[in-house]
Design a protein around this motif. Sequence first.
Motif, PDB file in Angstrom:
ATOM      1  N   GLU A   1      46.923  34.424  39.961  1.00 54.66           N
ATOM      2  CA  GLU A   1      47.049  33.368  41.376  1.00 54.66           C
ATOM      3  C   GLU A   1      47.664  33.916  42.270  1.00 54.66           C
ATOM      4  OE1 GLU A   1      47.660  29.956  39.782  1.00 54.66           O
ATOM      5  OE2 GLU A   1      46.547  31.306  37.556  1.00 54.66           O
ATOM      6  N   SER A   2      48.108  35.128  42.925  1.00 60.60           N
ATOM      7  CA  SER A   2      48.055  35.047  43.254  1.00 60.60           C
ATOM      8  C   SER A   2      48.293  36.442  44.507  1.00 60.60           C
ATOM      9  CB  SER A   2      49.634  34.616  44.139  1.00 60.60           C
ATOM     10  OG  SER A   2      50.867  35.760  43.278  1.00 60.60           O
TER      11      SER A   2
ATOM     12  N   GLU B   1      42.292  37.742  36.605  1.00 58.40           N
ATOM     13  CA  GLU B   1      42.535  36.778  37.727  1.00 58.40           C
ATOM     14  C   GLU B   1      43.369  36.284  37.640  1.00 58.40           C
ATOM     15  OE1 GLU B   1      41.643  32.141  38.452  1.00 58.40           O
ATOM     16  OE2 GLU B   1      40.972  32.424  36.299  1.00 58.40           O
TER      17      GLU B   1
ATOM     18  N   VAL C   1      41.207  28.889  48.340  1.00 60.21           N
ATOM     19  CA  VAL C   1      40.332  29.335  47.428  1.00 60.21           C
ATOM     20  C   VAL C   1      40.571  29.318  45.858  1.00 60.21           C
ATOM     21  CG1 VAL C   1      42.081  31.806  46.464  1.00 60.21           C
ATOM     22  CG2 VAL C   1      41.877  30.990  49.496  1.00 60.21           C
ATOM     23  N   LYS C   2      39.410  29.182  45.510  1.00 58.01           N
ATOM     24  CA  LYS C   2      39.221  28.321  44.211  1.00 58.01           C
ATOM     25  C   LYS C   2      39.880  29.664  42.917  1.00 58.01           C
ATOM     26  CE  LYS C   2      35.625  27.464  43.006  1.00 58.01           C
ATOM     27  NZ  LYS C   2      33.527  27.139  43.137  1.00 58.01           N
ATOM     28  N   ALA C   3      39.525  30.821  43.410  1.00 54.62           N
ATOM     29  CA  ALA C   3      39.984  32.357  42.311  1.00 54.62           C
ATOM     30  C   ALA C   3      39.814  33.301  42.848  1.00 54.62           C
ATOM     31  CB  ALA C   3      38.789  31.908  41.244  1.00 54.62           C
ATOM     32  N   ILE C   4      41.147  34.100  42.582  1.00 59.85           N
ATOM     33  CA  ILE C   4      41.486  35.190  43.085  1.00 59.85           C
ATOM     34  C   ILE C   4      41.343  36.680  41.381  1.00 59.85           C
ATOM     35  CG2 ILE C   4      43.085  36.873  43.918  1.00 59.85           C
ATOM     36  CD1 ILE C   4      44.381  34.364  45.039  1.00 59.85           C
TER      37      ILE C   4
ATOM     38  N   LEU D   1      37.516  37.213  45.976  1.00 58.46           N
ATOM     39  CA  LEU D   1      37.762  36.014  46.026  1.00 58.46           C
ATOM     40  C   LEU D   1      36.445  35.504  45.321  1.00 58.46           C
ATOM     41  CD1 LEU D   1      39.703  35.864  49.111  1.00 58.46           C
ATOM     42  CD2 LEU D   1      40.991  36.520  47.246  1.00 58.46           C
TER      43      LEU D   1
ATOM     44  N   CYS E   1      48.055  32.485  47.482  1.00 58.52           N
ATOM     45  CA  CYS E   1      47.615  31.715  46.622  1.00 58.52           C
ATOM     46  C   CYS E   1      45.932  30.939  46.317  1.00 58.52           C
ATOM     47  CB  CYS E   1      48.472  30.881  45.602  1.00 58.52           C
ATOM     48  SG  CYS E   1      50.261  31.606  46.442  1.00 58.52           S
ATOM     49  N   LYS E   2      45.939  31.525  44.874  1.00 61.65           N
ATOM     50  CA  LYS E   2      45.288  30.895  44.431  1.00 61.65           C
ATOM     51  C   LYS E   2      45.261  28.784  44.616  1.00 61.65           C
ATOM     52  CE  LYS E   2      42.480  28.705  40.227  1.00 61.65           C
ATOM     53  NZ  LYS E   2      43.089  28.981  38.719  1.00 61.65           N
TER      54      LYS E   2
END
Length: 412
Positions: free
Chosen positions: A380-381, A378, A368-371, A391, A349-350
């Motif tokens: 959340e997981s 974007e 993990v700053k962002a996905i 990523l 997850c983010k």
Amino acid sequence: MIKTELLVPASNLEVLRTAVIYGADAVYIGGEAYGLRAKAKNFSKEDMIEGIAFAHERGVKVYVTANILAHNYDLEGAREYFRELKDIRPDALIISDPGMFTLAKEECPEIDIHISTQANNTNYMTYQFWYKMGATRVVSARELSLREIKEIRQNIPENMEIESFIHGAMCISYSGRCLLSNYFTGRDANHGACTHPCRWKYAVVEEQRPGEYLPVYENERGTYIFNSKDLCMIEHIPEIIDAGINSLKIEGRMKTALYVATVARTYRKALDDYAESEEKYRSNMEWYKSEISKCTYRQFTTGFYFGKPSEEAQIYDSNTYINEFIYLGIIGEIDDRGFARIEQRNKFCKGDCIEIMKPDGRNIPVTVKAIFDEDGNEVESAPHPQQVLYLDLSEKPERYDILRVENVKKQE
């Protein structure tokens, strides 16, 4: 000191690349037939060509398994398969059956042949026999001690190579020749379809009491009476080299890229450290032992290398792996935003704290700053296996780095 080769398994093209990048001197793979890991993904002809090219560009050899015990109906297809391999040109073929050996010699005599452990190679006369037949290497039976292997080395030609397993799963049958799978399920282990009955839970049934199952206990510890611990020789590199073993073989052609990278990287460093000095090798032992346990394993044993195993080489209360880290994916290219492309393997997850595992031995904690998904949205997981993601990590990774996260459950 003899030149020692680190030989690493690969189930598919992604794992082959990983093995090469993380320290293998040679990789062994299977085609879509005639090998003993039918349940592995294995290599199509196209993947095999691509994989061999990738390895050869980096000075790494590739060996192809064709080590089934063949029946009559296998032979015509095997001959055609060897004709294809003649054009693909792997560095060696791994064979156990004399009929398959004969076909390979007829169809691709320019390719080296290594005799599989499946051929039960337990004495130096057997090695001499295969040498006279034209084999360049023989894989020792797993039942041999280092003392026996050393005696074999002293009684075979200097240019004949010995290959031995040093890490991975052990089999309860004689050098892998298991009949239990065929008997119970009709799936032939000697054709690559083993159902691993050595990992099953067993009970005793008294013939006058059908349906009444009596558990099998050994010192009140459980019922997994055939369930061996995994082989691990990371603490015994000097003894292995002293025995005259040329190729140090890792078991695991059905394992993940994380497993292959972890084991290859650890043994690579151990071998390089020992080549530099025994003192350096000894001083880094705790790192080796810590790292080697970060992939799936069933506790560790030294097998038969220092004598016949005792009851301590078995696990009686469980057939599950210890799994200290979870594999998230391998870094592909880095895009112009600095985001890393992966094909996700397990959920994360983010905001998660994960780890970058690098080929050079470093483990770098990152957040993990962002996905982002493939469409740039974007998320959340990452819940879907093999989903392509981009990523944004707190530290910039490089291609072929592996992402992993500590497993809080530990047991699979």
